[in-house]
Design a protein around this motif. Structure first.
Motif, short mmCIF file in Angstrom:
data_model
loop_
_atom_site.label_atom_id
_atom_site.label_comp_id
_atom_site.label_asym_id
_atom_site.label_seq_id
_atom_site.Cartn_x
_atom_site.Cartn_y
_atom_site.Cartn_z
N THR A 18 1.35 -4.09 -0.96
CA THR A 18 0.70 -4.58 0.26
C THR A 18 1.72 -4.90 1.34
N GLU A 21 3.01 -1.73 2.81
CA GLU A 21 2.02 -1.14 3.72
C GLU A 21 2.10 -1.80 5.09
N TYR A 37 7.50 2.69 -1.11
CA TYR A 37 6.05 2.58 -1.24
C TYR A 37 5.52 3.50 -2.33
#
Length: 85
Positions: A18, A21, A37
């Motif tokens: 998260t 992101e 990621y």
């Protein structure tokens, strides 16, 4: 790895995913972040699959098979109440 250790690993990976992101939202061309990621997503998928194979579904969407097994085990956030003696 114990149930609790694996669950903590999943939580850490989900957090990292998260946060990455959010970073990528502001830095979409950062190749290092994008690589991180993808590595994190792969590690999270693997840890989730390992948890579900050993301990049952982590989320309702993890249910597989011929019956609704989501309620068979303790919820992922509950302590294991089985007698270990």
């Amino acid at each position: 790895m114990t149930r609790e250790e694996l669950l903590r690993k999943i939580q850490a990976l989900a957090f990292a995913k998260t946060e990455t992101e959010l970073f990528l939202d502001g830095h979409p061309d950062c190749q290092a972040a994008l690589t991180y990621y993808y590595d994190t997503v792969d590690a999270l998928r693997g840890a989730t699959e390992e948890f579900e194979a050993k301990y049952g579904p982590l989320t309702a969407s993890g249910v597989r098979g011929e019956r609704w097994s989501w309620t068979d085990m303790p919820w992922p956030w509950q302590e294991d109440t089985e007698d270990k003696s």
